[in-house]
Scaffold this motif. Sequence first.
Motif: not given
Length: 456
Positions: A137, A140, A345
């Motif tokens: 994450i 990301t 996200a």
Amino acid sequence: MDSWAVSKPVEDERFGDRLTGWRRERGDAPLADVNRTIAIPRSGPGARKLAAFIGPGYLVAVGYMDPGNWATSIAGGSRFGYTLLVVALVSNIMAIVLQSLCARLAIASGRDLAQACRDAYPRPVSLVLWFLAELAIVATDLAEVIGTAIGLNLLFGIPLEIGVLITALDVFLILYLQRLGFRYLEALIVALLAVIAICFGVQVALADPQWGEVIKGFAPTTAIVTNPEMLYLALGILGATVMPHNLYLHSAIVQTRAYGGSIPEKREALKYATIDSTVALMFALLINASILILAASAFHGTGRTEVAEIGEAHGLLAPLLGAAIAPTLFGIALLCCGLNSTVTATLAGQAVMEGFLDIRLPSWLRRLVTRLVAIVPAAVVTLWYGESGTAQLLILSQVVLSLQLSFAVIPLVTFTSSRAKMGALVAPRWLVIFAGVIAAVIVALNVKLLVDFALG
């Protein structure tokens, strides 16, 4: 007995079946504040029911066209022309299969992927998987923070450092929209996706690509595996397309729908959820292919094979395409992609932290904590490297995601192939074999990348 080693059958009252394959009970529902908040018609035509399920697939599709994908597609298109279109196609097929398994896991067990890992594995294993998920994450968010900041800079001249800080405000947008209802959040995402599609439709029309070469680009070639540079970009496209956080996100937000607990109701929910995600991911393929086609036509076709910076691509579009509106459309699409991606996200970060750690905090605090966990490292890296290193950072972030992907895909395939965990909705054998091949390909490509890196 340790709570992580409960072996007795678990009675899931909400779903009305006995699931014996989990080490412990599920606990709170995923994203509990929006769980089961969207009503599903119990009767009437199938189109009405399908309409009620439309939404989660498009939130997932956002992750398949985020700014990190732009970086890999622009670099791949400018360097190798249309050759890597086949990678985008294959990645999308992988995504469709894996996201359908996410919906199956959620509907059959009432767990998202993070909860399933926590409930199936010993605590040390689940903690390692949690750390790897958080790392994914962060990677990301690195792509999304940079992309949004670049979009703000290109359109409004806002410095990159200020743009990074502005991206942290999305958490308040999520809180506001979810107070109105999860459907409002989905509506915002779909509206921004429509803007992105219009922007790229106009840009591809201006680029006037060689459509014969475009079609050839979807044919496989061994050069992708034998050429280390091409493989690196191909893995970047794979990591930017099939993203680990999307697997956690989809298995959580599918459960915002208030489908019933009987087996026929679950089967119907799975059918409509799969249609939703499949159509949305085909739309994502259209956008991803458009980015690569635009780069191949505008840059590779004119001899500019080294374009990798998003800002550089933006600056070259007007003189190459002969239209002043082209870079503006590019900037608008990039900003919409960045905003969409940071929103999804943040939701994925919440699902991962809640699911693996089973924390109980107020919704605003959960979102703030999960956002800070992801954005602080991304902001530090962005501010440290500045504009000069954004392209390399974006591509590297996607390769990191590709390396992390195995640690989400293998548990997903394992869970959905287990009748003890899935009950009557266990994945059919052909689907398990197909998903197993996908997992094996992902692992093999990552091993080859690491070997190539070790050998210099």
